[in-house]
Design a protein around this motif. Structure first.
Motif, PDB file in Angstrom:
ATOM      1  N   VAL A  18       0.854  -1.184   0.000  1.00  0.00           N
ATOM      2  CA  VAL A  18       0.000   0.000   0.000  1.00  0.00           C
ATOM      3  C   VAL A  18       0.891   1.235   0.000  1.00  0.00           C
ATOM      4  N   SER A  19       0.680   2.123  -0.966  1.00  0.00           N
ATOM      5  CA  SER A  19       1.403   3.395  -1.022  1.00  0.00           C
ATOM      6  C   SER A  19       0.433   4.526  -0.732  1.00  0.00           C
ATOM      7  N   ILE A  20       0.850   5.442   0.145  1.00  0.00           N
ATOM      8  CA  ILE A  20       0.013   6.563   0.573  1.00  0.00           C
ATOM      9  C   ILE A  20       0.758   7.850   0.242  1.00  0.00           C
ATOM     10  N   ILE A  21       0.106   8.743  -0.510  1.00  0.00           N
ATOM     11  CA  ILE A  21       0.752   9.983  -0.946  1.00  0.00           C
ATOM     12  C   ILE A  21      -0.120  11.174  -0.573  1.00  0.00           C
ATOM     13  N   ASN A  22       0.481  12.131   0.125  1.00  0.00           N
ATOM     14  CA  ASN A  22      -0.144  13.418   0.421  1.00  0.00           C
ATOM     15  C   ASN A  22       0.594  14.469  -0.392  1.00  0.00           C
ATOM     16  N   CYS A  23      -0.146  15.277  -1.171  1.00  0.00           N
ATOM     17  CA  CYS A  23       0.530  16.208  -2.078  1.00  0.00           C
ATOM     18  C   CYS A  23      -0.029  17.611  -1.960  1.00  0.00           C
ATOM     19  N   HIS A  24       0.765  18.571  -2.424  1.00  0.00           N
ATOM     20  CA  HIS A  24       0.331  19.960  -2.594  1.00  0.00           C
ATOM     21  C   HIS A  24       0.864  20.415  -3.945  1.00  0.00           C
ATOM     22  N   LEU A  25      -0.046  20.589  -4.911  1.00  0.00           N
ATOM     23  CA  LEU A  25       0.326  20.917  -6.277  1.00  0.00           C
ATOM     24  C   LEU A  25       0.245  22.428  -6.518  1.00  0.00           C
ATOM     25  N   PRO A  26       0.831  22.918  -7.612  1.00  0.00           N
ATOM     26  CA  PRO A  26       0.870  24.362  -7.868  1.00  0.00           C
ATOM     27  C   PRO A  26      -0.529  24.976  -7.959  1.00  0.00           C
ATOM     28  N   PRO A  27      -0.688  26.224  -7.505  1.00  0.00           N
ATOM     29  CA  PRO A  27      -1.995  26.898  -7.525  1.00  0.00           C
ATOM     30  C   PRO A  27      -2.252  27.637  -8.833  1.00  0.00           C
ATOM     31  N   HIS A  28      -3.400  28.329  -8.872  1.00  0.00           N
ATOM     32  CA  HIS A  28      -3.822  29.247  -9.934  1.00  0.00           C
ATOM     33  C   HIS A  28      -4.387  28.511 -11.151  1.00  0.00           C
ATOM     34  N   MET A  29      -5.391  29.146 -11.737  1.00  0.00           N
ATOM     35  CA  MET A  29      -6.125  28.578 -12.862  1.00  0.00           C
ATOM     36  C   MET A  29      -5.210  28.216 -14.030  1.00  0.00           C
ATOM     37  N   SER A  30      -4.230  29.079 -14.310  1.00  0.00           N
ATOM     38  CA  SER A  30      -3.419  28.921 -15.520  1.00  0.00           C
ATOM     39  C   SER A  30      -2.352  27.842 -15.414  1.00  0.00           C
ATOM     40  N   ASN A  31      -2.154  27.281 -14.231  1.00  0.00           N
ATOM     41  CA  ASN A  31      -1.054  26.324 -14.032  1.00  0.00           C
ATOM     42  C   ASN A  31      -1.497  24.870 -14.093  1.00  0.00           C
ATOM     43  N   ASN A  32      -2.538  24.580 -14.866  1.00  0.00           N
ATOM     44  CA  ASN A  32      -3.043  23.211 -14.913  1.00  0.00           C
ATOM     45  C   ASN A  32      -2.012  22.239 -15.476  1.00  0.00           C
ATOM     46  N   ASP A  33      -1.325  22.630 -16.546  1.00  0.00           N
ATOM     47  CA  ASP A  33      -0.302  21.748 -17.118  1.00  0.00           C
ATOM     48  C   ASP A  33       0.809  21.475 -16.113  1.00  0.00           C
ATOM     49  N   GLN A  34       1.159  22.487 -15.332  1.00  0.00           N
ATOM     50  CA  GLN A  34       2.204  22.317 -14.325  1.00  0.00           C
ATOM     51  C   GLN A  34       1.743  21.361 -13.232  1.00  0.00           C
ATOM     52  N   ARG A  35       0.459  21.438 -12.869  1.00  0.00           N
ATOM     53  CA  ARG A  35      -0.068  20.503 -11.873  1.00  0.00           C
ATOM     54  C   ARG A  35       0.060  19.062 -12.364  1.00  0.00           C
ATOM     55  N   LEU A  36      -0.318  18.829 -13.606  1.00  0.00           N
ATOM     56  CA  LEU A  36      -0.242  17.477 -14.166  1.00  0.00           C
ATOM     57  C   LEU A  36       1.204  17.008 -14.269  1.00  0.00           C
TER      58      LEU A  36
END
Length: 374
Positions: free
Chosen positions: A147-165
């Motif tokens: 079992v792998s458990i991951i807690n994350c915090h991805l980049p904010p703002h509407m325009s940064n969707n590609d960066q989040r992915l």
């Protein structure tokens, strides 16, 4: 006289059911001055939980706070331990990276069947050198299953969707484990992935989004949710499941209220706080075979909700409660403890132990003594 063959129905493997409660909350540097009863479902009479998995984002990560937390337990961990220890839970593992914290608690009876494989931090902020964004991971074996458990915090703002992915992929690709016996994360039986993913609602204007929330027309907003759009396009992301978003968007609120952002920025509400899971593909059994496969492992979502009563942050916490059904691959504890004699205050307390061949020993192994709360 012809002899007749004795037909026996194949025995069905014994299935255990574990109840798991997952918490994700961006606490926005707030101090832990809250009652955890609702968040941890402590008032649910019919809920008998076995494991708590708690992920926080944006904990106070100033220099003084980090130095204090390095010498002492951080205040949030202390609060969760104080509450859960009274309910016979033990903190199995934790990992922290700046503002990210991941905690795993389990009931006493499950401890002999849990083995921590690794803990890991994956910074993705400032080109991978800063841990204000990224993920923290705990990999464990639970009754013989990975079992792998991951807690994350991805980049904010509407325009940064590609960066989040991109960061999502980077965190996943960074999950390598020492030792040839540990499979790749995509071959783990279960991945639980949650946190402040920061995905937003595209196209729709602020007034339309607010009206849909007021009328609880959440389905109108799902089609423009960036995470749901990405899942339709990305084959790997599509393998991660999520429950229906039947609760209001969890960001962004005025602190100490249930009002969405009334500042000059008037940020558009969004479901930034999410809980996903991915099960390893199970081999298909013949429709003529009624018994469960020996490696039966199934996860069922029982509840996926936000908790509007908490207002110390500009995010509302989200919880998911699951039933994990499994046919245990191990019935004998990895470690068996044997006191040498009756323990008294006057004599040395001696204990010996034996381990099974499946136990992967390490120089970091340790033995803990836990207070039995009656």
């Amino acid at each position: 006289m012809k002899s007749a063959a004795c037909l026996r129905r194949p025995s069905t493997p014994k299935v255990s059911v574990l109840s798991i409660h997952v918490v994700t909350w961006n606490v926005a540097s707030a101090a832990p001055t809250v009652d955890l009863s609702d968040l941890l479902q402590l008032n649910s009479q019919d809920l008998n939980l076995d494991i708590y998995i708690i992920g926080l984002q944006e904990m106070n990560s100033g220099i003084i706070s980090l130095l204090s937390d390095a010498a002492f337990e951080d205040p949030w961990s202390t609060l969760f331990m104080d509450v859960l220890s009274r309910l016979h839970f033990v903190k199995v593992s934790q990992v922290r990276m700046q503002g990210l914290l991941l905690l795993v608690f389990a009931k006493y009876q499950h401890l002999p069947f849990i083995q921590i494989i690794s803990t890991k931090s994956i910074p993705t902020g400032f080109y991978g050198y800063w841990g204000n964004k990224g993920g923290v991971n705990i990999c464990l074996k639970l009754y013989g299953y990975y079992v792998s458990i991951i807690n994350c915090h991805l980049p904010p703002h509407m325009s940064n969707n590609d960066q989040r992915l991109e960061h999502f992929d980077r965190i996943l690709e960074s999950q390598t484990f020492e030792g040839s016996d540990v499979p790749n994360i995509l071959d783990h039986d279960l991945i639980l992935w949650f946190g402040d993913m920061n995905f937003r609602i595209e196209d729709f204007g602020l007034l339309f989004v607010q009206e849909c929330i007021t009328k609880q027309y959440y389905q109108e907003l799902w089609e423009k949710d960036q995470l749901r759009i990405a899942k339709r396009r990305d084959p790997l992301l599509r393998e991660f499941q999520e429950g229906p978003l039947l609760f209001p968007p969890t960001y962004k609120f005025d602190r100490h209220s249930n009002n969405y952002d009334t500042s000059e920025k008037k940020r558009k509400p969004a479901w930034t706080d999410r809980i996903l899971w991915r099960l390893k593909r199970q081999p298909q059994t013949s429709p003529l075979v009624s018994r469960l496969p020996s490696s039966y492992f199934s996860l069922t979502l029982k509840s996926y909700v936000s908790h509007m009563t908490y207002s110390i942050s500009d995010h509302k916490p989200v919880t998911g409660t699951f039933n994990l059904e499994l046919n245990p691959r191990m019935s004998v504890p990895l470690i068996t403890m044997m006191p040498e004699c009756l323990w008294t205050m006057e004599n040395d307390m001696l204990i010996s132990y034996t381990s099974t061949p499946e136990f992967l020993s390490s120089p970091w192994d340790w033995i803990g003594l836990y207070k039995d709360v009656l």
